[in-house]
Motif scaffolding. Sequence first.
Motif, mmCIF file in Angstrom:
data_model
loop_
_atom_site.group_PDB
_atom_site.id
_atom_site.type_symbol
_atom_site.label_atom_id
_atom_site.label_comp_id
_atom_site.label_asym_id
_atom_site.label_seq_id
_atom_site.Cartn_x
_atom_site.Cartn_y
_atom_site.Cartn_z
ATOM 1 N N THR A 1 -4.672 -3.763 14.021
ATOM 2 C CA THR A 1 -4.777 -4.781 13.476
ATOM 3 C C THR A 1 -7.163 -4.721 13.744
ATOM 4 O O THR A 1 -7.735 -5.360 13.791
ATOM 5 C CB THR A 1 -4.778 -6.288 14.365
ATOM 6 N N SER A 2 -7.443 -3.904 15.022
ATOM 7 C CA SER A 2 -8.440 -3.444 15.010
ATOM 8 C C SER A 2 -9.143 -2.249 14.976
ATOM 9 O O SER A 2 -10.268 -1.888 14.667
ATOM 10 C CB SER A 2 -8.434 -3.177 17.027
ATOM 11 N N LEU A 3 -8.939 -1.727 14.047
ATOM 12 C CA LEU A 3 -8.822 -0.804 12.724
ATOM 13 C C LEU A 3 -9.734 -1.521 11.142
ATOM 14 O O LEU A 3 -9.972 -2.369 11.016
ATOM 15 C CB LEU A 3 -7.732 0.213 11.834
ATOM 16 N N LYS A 4 -11.440 -1.015 11.508
ATOM 17 C CA LYS A 4 -12.280 -1.696 10.793
ATOM 18 C C LYS A 4 -12.581 -0.745 9.416
ATOM 19 O O LYS A 4 -12.836 -0.872 8.292
ATOM 20 C CB LYS A 4 -13.331 -2.281 11.474
ATOM 21 N N THR A 5 -12.262 0.146 9.896
ATOM 22 C CA THR A 5 -13.449 1.960 8.706
ATOM 23 C C THR A 5 -12.406 3.024 9.120
ATOM 24 O O THR A 5 -12.724 3.502 10.206
ATOM 25 C CB THR A 5 -14.178 1.895 8.566
ATOM 26 N N VAL A 6 -12.080 3.375 7.885
ATOM 27 C CA VAL A 6 -10.998 4.749 8.423
ATOM 28 C C VAL A 6 -11.603 5.701 6.771
ATOM 29 O O VAL A 6 -11.935 5.269 5.705
ATOM 30 C CB VAL A 6 -9.676 4.665 8.244
ATOM 31 N N LEU A 7 -12.305 7.253 7.266
ATOM 32 C CA LEU A 7 -12.252 7.979 6.384
ATOM 33 C C LEU A 7 -10.847 8.894 5.540
ATOM 34 O O LEU A 7 -10.974 9.633 6.516
ATOM 35 C CB LEU A 7 -13.810 8.893 7.505
ATOM 36 N N ILE A 8 -10.363 9.024 4.597
ATOM 37 C CA ILE A 8 -9.784 9.650 4.061
ATOM 38 C C ILE A 8 -10.000 11.253 3.703
ATOM 39 O O ILE A 8 -11.237 10.846 3.033
ATOM 40 C CB ILE A 8 -8.871 8.951 3.196
ATOM 41 N N PRO A 9 -9.381 11.755 3.388
ATOM 42 C CA PRO A 9 -9.828 13.248 3.113
ATOM 43 C C PRO A 9 -9.161 13.599 1.831
ATOM 44 O O PRO A 9 -8.534 13.048 1.217
ATOM 45 C CB PRO A 9 -9.050 14.946 3.969
ATOM 46 N N GLU A 10 -11.078 13.470 1.128
ATOM 47 C CA GLU A 10 -10.654 14.055 -0.306
ATOM 48 C C GLU A 10 -8.865 14.509 -1.182
ATOM 49 O O GLU A 10 -8.886 15.479 -0.282
ATOM 50 C CB GLU A 10 -11.260 14.374 -1.203
ATOM 51 N N GLY A 11 -8.100 14.301 -1.604
ATOM 52 C CA GLY A 11 -7.034 14.224 -1.621
ATOM 53 C C GLY A 11 -5.947 14.765 -1.327
ATOM 54 O O GLY A 11 -4.139 14.619 -1.513
ATOM 55 N N THR A 12 -5.569 13.079 -0.255
ATOM 56 C CA THR A 12 -4.398 12.555 0.662
ATOM 57 C C THR A 12 -3.705 11.435 0.243
ATOM 58 O O THR A 12 -4.996 10.999 -0.702
ATOM 59 C CB THR A 12 -5.040 12.283 1.811
ATOM 60 N N SER A 13 -2.778 11.961 -0.175
ATOM 61 C CA SER A 13 -2.150 10.691 -0.617
ATOM 62 C C SER A 13 -1.956 9.644 0.001
ATOM 63 O O SER A 13 -1.244 10.025 1.066
ATOM 64 C CB SER A 13 -0.382 12.020 -1.072
ATOM 65 N N VAL A 14 -2.105 8.500 -0.013
ATOM 66 C CA VAL A 14 -1.942 7.389 0.806
ATOM 67 C C VAL A 14 -1.153 5.994 0.202
ATOM 68 O O VAL A 14 -1.476 5.376 -0.850
ATOM 69 C CB VAL A 14 -3.069 6.581 1.128
ATOM 70 N N ASP A 15 0.046 6.026 1.241
ATOM 71 C CA ASP A 15 0.969 4.962 -0.074
ATOM 72 C C ASP A 15 -0.051 3.124 0.074
ATOM 73 O O ASP A 15 -0.686 3.306 1.506
ATOM 74 C CB ASP A 15 2.250 5.127 1.055
ATOM 75 N N SER A 16 0.574 2.492 -0.414
ATOM 76 C CA SER A 16 -0.076 1.523 -1.336
ATOM 77 C C SER A 16 -0.133 0.577 0.350
ATOM 78 O O SER A 16 -0.935 -0.524 0.772
ATOM 79 C CB SER A 16 0.411 0.783 -1.841
ATOM 80 N N GLU A 17 0.767 0.893 0.736
ATOM 81 C CA GLU A 17 1.286 -0.116 2.521
ATOM 82 C C GLU A 17 1.029 0.961 3.616
ATOM 83 O O GLU A 17 1.502 0.389 4.386
ATOM 84 C CB GLU A 17 2.546 -0.910 2.153
ATOM 85 N N ALA A 18 0.399 1.597 3.331
ATOM 86 C CA ALA A 18 0.040 2.397 4.977
ATOM 87 C C ALA A 18 -0.693 1.973 5.704
ATOM 88 O O ALA A 18 -1.027 1.845 7.186
ATOM 89 C CB ALA A 18 -1.313 3.666 3.958
ATOM 90 N N PHE A 19 -1.712 0.729 5.464
ATOM 91 C CA PHE A 19 -2.708 0.017 6.384
ATOM 92 C C PHE A 19 -1.991 -1.859 5.939
ATOM 93 O O PHE A 19 -3.207 -2.269 6.331
ATOM 94 C CB PHE A 19 -3.961 -0.028 5.944
ATOM 95 N N ILE A 20 -1.285 -1.822 5.437
ATOM 96 C CA ILE A 20 -0.679 -3.400 5.765
ATOM 97 C C ILE A 20 -1.230 -4.302 6.495
ATOM 98 O O ILE A 20 -0.602 -3.461 7.695
ATOM 99 C CB ILE A 20 0.996 -3.131 4.622
ATOM 100 N N ASN A 21 -1.533 -5.575 6.677
ATOM 101 C CA ASN A 21 -1.496 -6.296 7.880
ATOM 102 C C ASN A 21 -3.588 -5.544 8.886
ATOM 103 O O ASN A 21 -3.425 -5.858 9.955
ATOM 104 C CB ASN A 21 -0.713 -6.192 8.369
#
Length: 109
Positions: free
Chosen positions: A80-100
């Motif tokens: 809940t304290s995460l505000k901004t994350v920088l994901i490397p281009e080309g990384t597969s991120v599940d649609s629920e990786a950052f849920i809640n």
Amino acid sequence: IASCLVGSEMCKETDNGHEYKVVQIDPKAFMGCQDLKSVVIGKYVDTISSQAFQSCKSLTDITFPDGLKTISYWAFNNCTSLKTVLIPEGTSVDSEAFINCPDIQIQTK
């Protein structure tokens, strides 16, 4: 734990001297680490498994390596304290990786 460096160095097996690279953060590896605030994922890690950092509610900063391939479902669920994350281009991120994570902004670097 205020900060954590994950998988940045090779691990040496003490019995026979073989070197192994940490390439994956296993499911639930850091789940519920309430005092974890900052994480740097090492350059050899290419997969962050499901629920790896789930409910790390104090986590505010995470750094991903450029070679990261996969962030699995619920990997950062309820951080809940995460505000901004920088994901490397080309990384597969599940649609629920950052849920809640109510205030999360995901950006590509």
